[in-house]
Structures are given as structure tokens and as C-alpha cells.
Write a protein that holds these residues in place. Structure first.
Motif, PDB file in Angstrom:
ATOM      1  N   ASN A 165       0.813  -1.211   0.000  1.00 40.63           N
ATOM      2  CA  ASN A 165       0.000   0.000   0.000  1.00 40.63           C
ATOM      3  C   ASN A 165       0.848   1.263   0.000  1.00 40.63           C
ATOM      4  N   ASP A 166       1.995   1.217   0.691  1.00 39.54           N
ATOM      5  CA  ASP A 166       2.844   2.402   0.833  1.00 39.54           C
ATOM      6  C   ASP A 166       4.308   1.972   0.697  1.00 39.54           C
ATOM      7  N   VAL A 167       4.915   2.289  -0.424  1.00 38.34           N
ATOM      8  CA  VAL A 167       6.296   1.879  -0.689  1.00 38.34           C
ATOM      9  C   VAL A 167       7.268   2.501   0.299  1.00 38.34           C
ATOM     10  N   GLU A 168       7.113   3.775   0.598  1.00 41.89           N
ATOM     11  CA  GLU A 168       8.020   4.450   1.537  1.00 41.89           C
ATOM     12  C   GLU A 168       7.997   3.751   2.901  1.00 41.89           C
ATOM     13  N   GLU A 219      17.011   0.318  -2.630  1.00 40.66           N
ATOM     14  CA  GLU A 219      17.382   1.414  -3.517  1.00 40.66           C
ATOM     15  C   GLU A 219      16.499   2.610  -3.186  1.00 40.66           C
ATOM     16  N   PRO A 220      16.873   3.799  -3.645  1.00 42.75           N
ATOM     17  CA  PRO A 220      15.988   4.943  -3.452  1.00 42.75           C
ATOM     18  C   PRO A 220      14.627   4.683  -4.120  1.00 42.75           C
ATOM     19  N   VAL A 221      13.569   5.170  -3.494  1.00 45.13           N
ATOM     20  CA  VAL A 221      12.230   5.022  -4.055  1.00 45.13           C
ATOM     21  C   VAL A 221      12.134   5.871  -5.316  1.00 45.13           C
ATOM     22  N   ARG A 222      11.605   5.286  -6.364  1.00 44.86           N
ATOM     23  CA  ARG A 222      11.414   5.992  -7.637  1.00 44.86           C
ATOM     24  C   ARG A 222       9.932   5.965  -8.010  1.00 44.86           C
ATOM     25  N   THR A 223       9.579   6.702  -9.030  1.00 45.14           N
ATOM     26  CA  THR A 223       8.204   6.725  -9.526  1.00 45.14           C
ATOM     27  C   THR A 223       8.189   6.195 -10.950  1.00 45.14           C
ATOM     28  N   GLY A 247       2.836   6.232 -12.660  1.00 46.49           N
ATOM     29  CA  GLY A 247       2.845   7.198 -11.577  1.00 46.49           C
ATOM     30  C   GLY A 247       2.951   6.557 -10.199  1.00 46.49           C
ATOM     31  N   LYS A 248       3.167   5.241 -10.148  1.00 47.51           N
ATOM     32  CA  LYS A 248       3.263   4.507  -8.879  1.00 47.51           C
ATOM     33  C   LYS A 248       4.707   4.468  -8.388  1.00 47.51           C
TER      34      LYS A 248
END
Length: 129
Positions: free
Chosen positions: A84-87, A101-105, A110-111
Motif C-alpha cells: 500500500n505504501d512503498v516508503e 534502492e531509493p524510491v522511484r516513480t 505514476g506509482k
């Protein structure tokens, strides 16, 4: 026409059974459906479920050969899990000592998404619902 209905399971061969069992159950939260020692093969088979759905067969074999496993190598690119929430999920992994890895879009959907690896370097992804 072939009428596939769903992906039944994903089979993973690990180099250290106990380490991988701990990772998939305690770190990722899979439930053990069955655990079988196959004496003729000197091998463990662990059936793992997520939210009541059978998903992964984790195998151990004596001295399995290494496989190229980076996301850009030929073959399976990665295994993705929906959250539900990647972060939030990435932060929970980092608290358990897993590097992400750093969160990307995703430029097309747009996810949000991020990658990490299992104990054998298998590329795994968290993808936002």
C-alpha cells in the motif's frame, strides 16, 4: 487457446536454507504452509503463503551453482510484491537491516517502487498499489 488462470507459485533455490527461511518469513512476513525434508535429495522444500495464498517454494540443494542475478541480466528480471505504501514498506525493510534502492516513480503508471535483494541476491521489488 491455452487458458492460464493464474501464477501458481514461484520456485527459489537458496544457498543457505535457514538464512533464506528467516528472510522470507520474519523479514517479508510470509507464512509457512509446509516444510519437508527430502532425504533422497538432501534438500529442504518450504512452501510459503502470503495472506492465505500459496506463492513461493523455497528449496535448498547441496552446492547449487550461482546464477547471474542482476535486474538487467537475461532471465527472470525480478519478483515484485505489491504494498500500500512503498516508503513505509522500504523503511520497515531498512529497520530489519535490508538495503533498499531509493524510491522511484514509474513514469508510465505514476506509482512508487523500489528494489532490494534476498540473501542470495535475487532482485525483489516493492510496487505501490
Amino acid at each position: 487457446m491455452l487458458k492460464l488462470t493464474k501464477v501458481h507459485h514461484i520456485a527459489i533455490i537458496c544457498s543457505d536454507y535457514e538464512r533464506s527461511k528467516q528472510f522470507y518469513t520474519e523479514t517479508l512476513g510470509f507464512s509457512v504452509s509446509a516444510e519437508t525434508y527430502r532425504e533422497a535429495r538432501n534438500s529442504w522444500k518450504l512452501d510459503l503463503s502470503l495472506n492465505g495464498h500459496y506463492i513461493i517454494e523455497l528449496f535448498s540443494f547441496p552446492s547449487p551453482p550461482p546464477r547471474v542475478s542482476s535486474p538487467e541480466a537475461r532471465g527472470l528480471r525480478h519478483l515484485a510484491f505489491e504494498v500500500n505504501d512503498v516508503e513505509e514498506a522500504a523503511a520497515a525493510l531498512r529497520q530489519k537491516g535490508v538495503t533498499t534502492e531509493p524510491v522511484r516513480t514509474d513514469e508510465f503508471t505514476g506509482k512508487k517502487f523500489t528494489f532490494f535483494t534476498d540473501p542470495d541476491g535475487l532482485p525483489l521489488e516493492l510496487y505501490e498499489k
